[in-house]
Enzyme design. Sequence first.
Site, PDB file in Angstrom:
ATOM      1  N   ASN A  14       0.922  -1.278  -0.024  1.00 28.40           N
ATOM      2  CA  ASN A  14      -0.082  -0.017   0.004  1.00 28.40           C
ATOM      3  C   ASN A  14       0.967   1.262  -0.051  1.00 28.40           C
ATOM      4  O   ASN A  14       1.372   1.606   1.112  1.00 28.40           O
ATOM      5  CB  ASN A  14      -0.874   0.042   1.244  1.00 28.40           C
ATOM      6  CG  ASN A  14      -1.711   1.144   1.271  1.00 28.40           C
ATOM      7  OD1 ASN A  14      -1.837   2.095   0.537  1.00 28.40           O
ATOM      8  ND2 ASN A  14      -2.286   1.400   2.512  1.00 28.40           N
ATOM      9  N   TRP A  15       1.062   1.759  -1.191  1.00 29.38           N
ATOM     10  CA  TRP A  15       1.867   3.280  -1.393  1.00 29.38           C
ATOM     11  C   TRP A  15       1.373   4.339  -0.796  1.00 29.38           C
ATOM     12  O   TRP A  15       2.096   5.195  -0.777  1.00 29.38           O
ATOM     13  CB  TRP A  15       2.665   3.223  -2.772  1.00 29.38           C
ATOM     14  CG  TRP A  15       3.385   2.254  -3.131  1.00 29.38           C
ATOM     15  CD1 TRP A  15       3.880   1.081  -2.480  1.00 29.38           C
ATOM     16  CD2 TRP A  15       4.038   2.181  -4.481  1.00 29.38           C
ATOM     17  NE1 TRP A  15       4.730   0.459  -3.201  1.00 29.38           N
ATOM     18  CE2 TRP A  15       4.866   0.953  -4.468  1.00 29.38           C
ATOM     19  CE3 TRP A  15       3.983   2.632  -5.708  1.00 29.38           C
ATOM     20  CZ2 TRP A  15       5.583   0.687  -5.318  1.00 29.38           C
ATOM     21  CZ3 TRP A  15       4.479   2.041  -6.877  1.00 29.38           C
ATOM     22  CH2 TRP A  15       5.614   1.390  -6.638  1.00 29.38           C
ATOM     23  N   LYS A  16       0.264   4.514  -0.368  1.00 25.25           N
ATOM     24  CA  LYS A  16      -0.542   5.471  -0.160  1.00 25.25           C
ATOM     25  C   LYS A  16      -0.188   6.462  -0.976  1.00 25.25           C
ATOM     26  O   LYS A  16      -0.207   6.428  -2.123  1.00 25.25           O
ATOM     27  CB  LYS A  16      -0.139   5.759   1.456  1.00 25.25           C
ATOM     28  CG  LYS A  16      -0.308   4.639   2.436  1.00 25.25           C
ATOM     29  CD  LYS A  16      -0.153   4.980   3.676  1.00 25.25           C
ATOM     30  CE  LYS A  16      -0.286   3.535   4.577  1.00 25.25           C
ATOM     31  NZ  LYS A  16      -0.247   3.809   6.098  1.00 25.25           N
ATOM     32  N   HIS A  98      -9.501   1.219   4.672  1.00 24.77           N
ATOM     33  CA  HIS A  98      -8.172   1.468   5.160  1.00 24.77           C
ATOM     34  C   HIS A  98      -8.585   2.311   6.413  1.00 24.77           C
ATOM     35  O   HIS A  98      -9.314   3.312   6.302  1.00 24.77           O
ATOM     36  CB  HIS A  98      -7.198   1.947   4.473  1.00 24.77           C
ATOM     37  CG  HIS A  98      -5.866   1.946   4.887  1.00 24.77           C
ATOM     38  ND1 HIS A  98      -5.438   2.961   5.765  1.00 24.77           N
ATOM     39  CD2 HIS A  98      -4.885   1.153   4.873  1.00 24.77           C
ATOM     40  CE1 HIS A  98      -4.372   2.904   6.223  1.00 24.77           C
ATOM     41  NE2 HIS A  98      -3.849   1.652   5.711  1.00 24.77           N
ATOM     42  N   GLU A 168      -5.558  -4.649  10.600  1.00 27.13           N
ATOM     43  CA  GLU A 168      -4.554  -3.671  10.909  1.00 27.13           C
ATOM     44  C   GLU A 168      -4.916  -2.969  12.037  1.00 27.13           C
ATOM     45  O   GLU A 168      -5.590  -1.924  12.050  1.00 27.13           O
ATOM     46  CB  GLU A 168      -4.503  -2.723   9.550  1.00 27.13           C
ATOM     47  CG  GLU A 168      -4.172  -3.569   8.266  1.00 27.13           C
ATOM     48  CD  GLU A 168      -3.519  -2.246   7.369  1.00 27.13           C
ATOM     49  OE1 GLU A 168      -2.356  -2.573   6.907  1.00 27.13           O
ATOM     50  OE2 GLU A 168      -4.246  -1.508   7.101  1.00 27.13           O
ATOM     51  N   SER A 208       3.293  -1.757  10.552  1.00 22.60           N
ATOM     52  CA  SER A 208       4.652  -1.831  11.097  1.00 22.60           C
ATOM     53  C   SER A 208       5.295  -3.068  10.619  1.00 22.60           C
ATOM     54  O   SER A 208       6.141  -3.711  11.144  1.00 22.60           O
ATOM     55  CB  SER A 208       5.051  -1.435  12.322  1.00 22.60           C
ATOM     56  OG  SER A 208       4.649  -0.189  12.504  1.00 22.60           O
ATOM     57  N   GLY A 230       4.755   1.490   4.891  1.00 23.65           N
ATOM     58  CA  GLY A 230       5.954   2.172   4.644  1.00 23.65           C
ATOM     59  C   GLY A 230       7.026   1.195   3.998  1.00 23.65           C
ATOM     60  O   GLY A 230       7.794   1.726   3.125  1.00 23.65           O
TER      61      GLY A 230
END
Length: 244
Positions: A14-16, A98, A168, A208, A230
């Site tokens: 998920n590159w956001k 999300h 999540e 994370s 991330g």
Amino acid sequence: MLEIQKFNKIIAANWKMNGSINFINNFLDDLTFENINDQSICIIICPPFTHSYLIANKLKNCYLGGQNCSLFLEGAYTGDVSASMLYDVGCQFCIVGHSERRTIFNETNNEVSIKATNSLKNNIHPIICVGETFQQKKDNRTKEVLSKQIIESINGDSNNDNTIIAYEPIWAIGSGLTPSLDEIEDIHNFIKNEIQGYENYKILYGGSVKSANSKEILNLNSVDGLLIGGASLNVGEFKKILSF
Ligand code: PGA
């Protein structure tokens, strides 16, 4: 549509709201890994909408996903992107609900369920996200909160072969904190065994995840894959995570 059940492990990036054409070209040039031809591993890249088409034309051995889709199917909804548009550019998956959408954009369980339906109507597998806040965890309400989110966000259009769940914990996202392995196992087993109707759903863990913890999380019996924020932006890290 794909048969989700045939995948042993599913890893979604998920590159956001990150990336650029230059970043994508470098990332995809570098993206080689040991398991690349293993058909039982499903790797999904979810870039921002604007860059989906560029990636669709370059992606090898990975699937394309969206990070969100519109509540509406088409029409006068300035700024929105529909599920059919995602499908049109090659998406086979879409993250819905999300926690950043739920908290920053006030998305409700009902809206998440509509977005999941819109995805399914357009041959896209929704990855429906659920998770508790730190306060809810402290108050011992995690299971109650997750049950409500799951029951209200996943409707009768979904089944274990067309929809994926992502657990999540909100407090774990981008914080460097993760639940213990026992806690992750406990929650995934709770969803599969104690909320009626979700026994055979694939459940990803997210929050994370990095190369230092990805193997032990993926090795848990109840974990069918990972949703990575991330660490998926660093191709070296991502390649290490994919070499399990
Ligand atoms: P993170 O994000 O891996 O950066 O914690 C996960 C996510 O938001 O899906």
